[in-house]
Design a protein around this motif. Structure first.
Motif, PDB file in Angstrom:
ATOM      1  N   GLY A  47      78.361  34.458  95.412  1.00 25.01           N
ATOM      2  CA  GLY A  47      77.763  34.217  94.110  1.00 25.01           C
ATOM      3  C   GLY A  47      77.292  35.515  93.487  1.00 25.01           C
ATOM      4  O   GLY A  47      76.668  36.333  94.155  1.00 25.01           O
ATOM      5  N   VAL A  48      77.591  35.706  92.231  1.00 23.30           N
ATOM      6  CA  VAL A  48      77.228  36.923  91.514  1.00 23.30           C
ATOM      7  C   VAL A  48      76.066  36.665  90.560  1.00 23.30           C
ATOM      8  O   VAL A  48      75.072  37.379  90.558  1.00 23.30           O
ATOM      9  CB  VAL A  48      78.437  37.465  90.723  1.00 23.30           C
ATOM     10  N   ALA A  49      76.210  35.634  89.737  1.00 21.50           N
ATOM     11  CA  ALA A  49      75.181  35.326  88.755  1.00 21.50           C
ATOM     12  C   ALA A  49      75.298  33.867  88.363  1.00 21.50           C
ATOM     13  O   ALA A  49      76.398  33.299  88.413  1.00 21.50           O
ATOM     14  CB  ALA A  49      75.317  36.216  87.518  1.00 21.50           C
ATOM     15  N   ALA A  50      74.194  33.275  87.973  1.00 22.56           N
ATOM     16  CA  ALA A  50      74.196  31.886  87.525  1.00 22.56           C
ATOM     17  C   ALA A  50      73.157  31.717  86.430  1.00 22.56           C
ATOM     18  O   ALA A  50      72.189  32.485  86.349  1.00 22.56           O
ATOM     19  CB  ALA A  50      73.918  30.938  88.686  1.00 22.56           C
ATOM     20  N   ILE A  51      73.359  30.675  85.616  1.00 25.61           N
ATOM     21  CA  ILE A  51      72.446  30.394  84.521  1.00 25.61           C
ATOM     22  C   ILE A  51      72.217  28.898  84.464  1.00 25.61           C
ATOM     23  O   ILE A  51      73.155  28.099  84.567  1.00 25.61           O
ATOM     24  CB  ILE A  51      72.999  30.954  83.190  1.00 25.61           C
ATOM     25  N   ALA A  57      66.940  29.716  82.795  1.00 27.34           N
ATOM     26  CA  ALA A  57      66.741  30.602  83.937  1.00 27.34           C
ATOM     27  C   ALA A  57      68.055  31.273  84.313  1.00 27.34           C
ATOM     28  O   ALA A  57      69.118  30.673  84.157  1.00 27.34           O
ATOM     29  CB  ALA A  57      66.195  29.832  85.138  1.00 27.34           C
ATOM     30  N   THR A  58      67.958  32.501  84.794  1.00 26.02           N
ATOM     31  CA  THR A  58      69.136  33.227  85.278  1.00 26.02           C
ATOM     32  C   THR A  58      68.884  33.734  86.690  1.00 26.02           C
ATOM     33  O   THR A  58      67.731  33.990  87.070  1.00 26.02           O
ATOM     34  CB  THR A  58      69.480  34.415  84.363  1.00 26.02           C
ATOM     35  N   TYR A  59      69.959  33.865  87.450  1.00 26.56           N
ATOM     36  CA  TYR A  59      69.861  34.287  88.836  1.00 26.56           C
ATOM     37  C   TYR A  59      70.953  35.319  89.104  1.00 26.56           C
ATOM     38  O   TYR A  59      72.070  35.183  88.608  1.00 26.56           O
ATOM     39  CB  TYR A  59      70.065  33.098  89.779  1.00 26.56           C
ATOM     40  N   TYR A  60      70.622  36.334  89.904  1.00 31.65           N
ATOM     41  CA  TYR A  60      71.571  37.400  90.183  1.00 31.65           C
ATOM     42  C   TYR A  60      71.585  37.759  91.661  1.00 31.65           C
ATOM     43  O   TYR A  60      70.543  37.745  92.330  1.00 31.65           O
ATOM     44  CB  TYR A  60      71.201  38.664  89.388  1.00 31.65           C
ATOM     45  N   ALA A  61      72.755  38.118  92.147  1.00 33.61           N
ATOM     46  CA  ALA A  61      72.846  38.717  93.476  1.00 33.61           C
ATOM     47  C   ALA A  61      72.168  40.078  93.444  1.00 33.61           C
ATOM     48  O   ALA A  61      72.193  40.772  92.411  1.00 33.61           O
ATOM     49  CB  ALA A  61      74.308  38.859  93.880  1.00 33.61           C
ATOM     50  N   ASP A  62      71.576  40.466  94.555  1.00 34.92           N
ATOM     51  CA  ASP A  62      70.881  41.757  94.613  1.00 34.92           C
ATOM     52  C   ASP A  62      71.825  42.913  94.275  1.00 34.92           C
ATOM     53  O   ASP A  62      71.402  43.906  93.676  1.00 34.92           O
ATOM     54  CB  ASP A  62      70.286  41.968  96.001  1.00 34.92           C
ATOM     55  N   SER A  63      73.086  42.773  94.622  1.00 36.02           N
ATOM     56  CA  SER A  63      74.043  43.862  94.427  1.00 36.02           C
ATOM     57  C   SER A  63      74.369  44.126  92.961  1.00 36.02           C
ATOM     58  O   SER A  63      74.887  45.195  92.626  1.00 36.02           O
ATOM     59  CB  SER A  63      75.340  43.560  95.192  1.00 36.02           C
ATOM     60  N   VAL A  64      74.070  43.182  92.077  1.00 35.31           N
ATOM     61  CA  VAL A  64      74.416  43.362  90.659  1.00 35.31           C
ATOM     62  C   VAL A  64      73.192  43.344  89.757  1.00 35.31           C
ATOM     63  O   VAL A  64      73.320  43.589  88.541  1.00 35.31           O
ATOM     64  CB  VAL A  64      75.419  42.291  90.187  1.00 35.31           C
ATOM     65  N   LYS A  65      72.035  43.086  90.315  1.00 38.58           N
ATOM     66  CA  LYS A  65      70.812  42.985  89.507  1.00 38.58           C
ATOM     67  C   LYS A  65      70.562  44.305  88.765  1.00 38.58           C
ATOM     68  O   LYS A  65      70.656  45.377  89.344  1.00 38.58           O
ATOM     69  CB  LYS A  65      69.628  42.649  90.397  1.00 38.58           C
ATOM     70  N   GLY A  66      70.290  44.192  87.481  1.00 35.23           N
ATOM     71  CA  GLY A  66      70.062  45.374  86.665  1.00 35.23           C
ATOM     72  C   GLY A  66      71.320  45.951  86.043  1.00 35.23           C
ATOM     73  O   GLY A  66      71.254  46.799  85.152  1.00 35.23           O
ATOM     74  N   ARG A  67      72.484  45.488  86.508  1.00 36.49           N
ATOM     75  CA  ARG A  67      73.761  45.980  85.959  1.00 36.49           C
ATOM     76  C   ARG A  67      74.528  44.883  85.231  1.00 36.49           C
ATOM     77  O   ARG A  67      75.227  45.154  84.255  1.00 36.49           O
ATOM     78  CB  ARG A  67      74.638  46.534  87.086  1.00 36.49           C
ATOM     79  N   PHE A  68      74.417  43.652  85.721  1.00 38.39           N
ATOM     80  CA  PHE A  68      75.142  42.521  85.131  1.00 38.39           C
ATOM     81  C   PHE A  68      74.164  41.622  84.379  1.00 38.39           C
ATOM     82  O   PHE A  68      73.006  41.464  84.798  1.00 38.39           O
ATOM     83  CB  PHE A  68      75.822  41.694  86.219  1.00 38.39           C
ATOM     84  N   THR A  69      74.655  41.003  83.320  1.00 41.83           N
ATOM     85  CA  THR A  69      73.861  40.047  82.556  1.00 41.83           C
ATOM     86  C   THR A  69      74.690  38.812  82.266  1.00 41.83           C
ATOM     87  O   THR A  69      75.785  38.928  81.702  1.00 41.83           O
ATOM     88  CB  THR A  69      73.375  40.652  81.236  1.00 41.83           C
ATOM     89  N   ASN A  84      77.952  46.145  83.465  1.00 42.26           N
ATOM     90  CA  ASN A  84      77.783  47.562  83.156  1.00 42.26           C
ATOM     91  C   ASN A  84      77.672  48.369  84.440  1.00 42.26           C
ATOM     92  O   ASN A  84      77.426  47.824  85.510  1.00 42.26           O
ATOM     93  CB  ASN A  84      76.532  47.772  82.308  1.00 42.26           C
ATOM     94  N   SER A  85      77.839  49.671  84.303  1.00 40.53           N
ATOM     95  CA  SER A  85      77.720  50.589  85.453  1.00 40.53           C
ATOM     96  C   SER A  85      78.539  50.084  86.638  1.00 40.53           C
ATOM     97  O   SER A  85      78.060  50.024  87.777  1.00 40.53           O
ATOM     98  CB  SER A  85      76.241  50.744  85.858  1.00 40.53           C
ATOM     99  N   LEU A  86      79.767  49.730  86.366  1.00 41.49           N
ATOM    100  CA  LEU A  86      80.615  49.142  87.405  1.00 41.49           C
ATOM    101  C   LEU A  86      80.896  50.137  88.518  1.00 41.49           C
ATOM    102  O   LEU A  86      81.014  51.350  88.287  1.00 41.49           O
ATOM    103  CB  LEU A  86      81.922  48.649  86.790  1.00 41.49           C
ATOM    104  N   LYS A  87      81.008  49.581  89.726  1.00 39.53           N
ATOM    105  CA  LYS A  87      81.257  50.380  90.925  1.00 39.53           C
ATOM    106  C   LYS A  87      82.554  49.907  91.578  1.00 39.53           C
ATOM    107  O   LYS A  87      82.949  48.751  91.403  1.00 39.53           O
ATOM    108  CB  LYS A  87      80.108  50.207  91.922  1.00 39.53           C
ATOM    109  N   PRO A  88      83.194  50.754  92.365  1.00 34.39           N
ATOM    110  CA  PRO A  88      84.419  50.307  93.051  1.00 34.39           C
ATOM    111  C   PRO A  88      84.204  49.054  93.896  1.00 34.39           C
ATOM    112  O   PRO A  88      85.107  48.217  94.006  1.00 34.39           O
ATOM    113  CB  PRO A  88      84.772  51.517  93.922  1.00 34.39           C
ATOM    114  N   GLU A  89      83.014  48.881  94.441  1.00 33.16           N
ATOM    115  CA  GLU A  89      82.739  47.698  95.258  1.00 33.16           C
ATOM    116  C   GLU A  89      82.612  46.415  94.434  1.00 33.16           C
ATOM    117  O   GLU A  89      82.491  45.319  94.997  1.00 33.16           O
ATOM    118  CB  GLU A  89      81.479  47.893  96.115  1.00 33.16           C
ATOM    119  N   ASP A  90      82.637  46.534  93.111  1.00 34.70           N
ATOM    120  CA  ASP A  90      82.670  45.348  92.255  1.00 34.70           C
ATOM    121  C   ASP A  90      84.086  44.806  92.096  1.00 34.70           C
ATOM    122  O   ASP A  90      84.285  43.738  91.494  1.00 34.70           O
ATOM    123  CB  ASP A  90      82.102  45.670  90.876  1.00 34.70           C
TER     124      ASP A  90
END
Length: 129
Positions: A47-51, A57-69, A84-90
């Motif tokens: 799971g990456v994100a949910a609304i 309410a919104t929920y984010y995985a720790d790995s994407v918090k602050g970068r994904f909306t 935003n601020s995408l990484k190869p691990e994304d």
């Protein structure tokens, strides 16, 4: 029977941005929890994100918090993921998902793919270094 249809995937360099969209094909899911899961080659689907219903309410995985909306339109016909601020691990295939009801807790929203009844076919996101 409605379908979830994703768009917006593609290839981008590290540090870049992409915006994923998911259409409900004209069926309102305003009262349903919606979100995004992803699966990288050789890895479990996560799971990456949910609304929650109506975007309360919104929920984010720790790995994407602050970068994904994650966001959704007010009428329940679409959900979006701004990355935003995408990484190869994304790098992964990203799936739009919807539950049969609402989601009021982060663990329920993100940590069990079996909670989601409806799945899109997926869109590929590739981030190069």
């Amino acid at each position: 029977q409605f379908q979830l249809v994703e768009s917006g995937g593609g290839s981008v360099q590290a540090g870049g941005s992409l915006r994923l969209s998911c259409s409900t094909s004209g069926y309102s899911l305003g009262s349903n929890c919606m979100g995004w899961f992803r699966q990288a080659p050789g890895k479990e689907r996560e799971g990456v994100a949910a609304i929650s219903a109506h975007g309360s309410a919104t929920y984010y995985a720790d790995s994407v918090k602050g970068r994904f909306t994650i966001s959704r339109d007010k009428d329940g016909y679409a959900v979006y993921l701004q990355m935003n601020s995408l990484k190869p691990e994304d790098t992964a295939t990203y799936y739009c998902v919807a539950q049969g009801g609402n989601c009021l807790q982060r663990d329920y929203a993100l940590n069990n793919k079996n909670n989601y009844k409806y799945w899109g076919q997926g869109t590929q996101v590739t981030v190069s270094s």
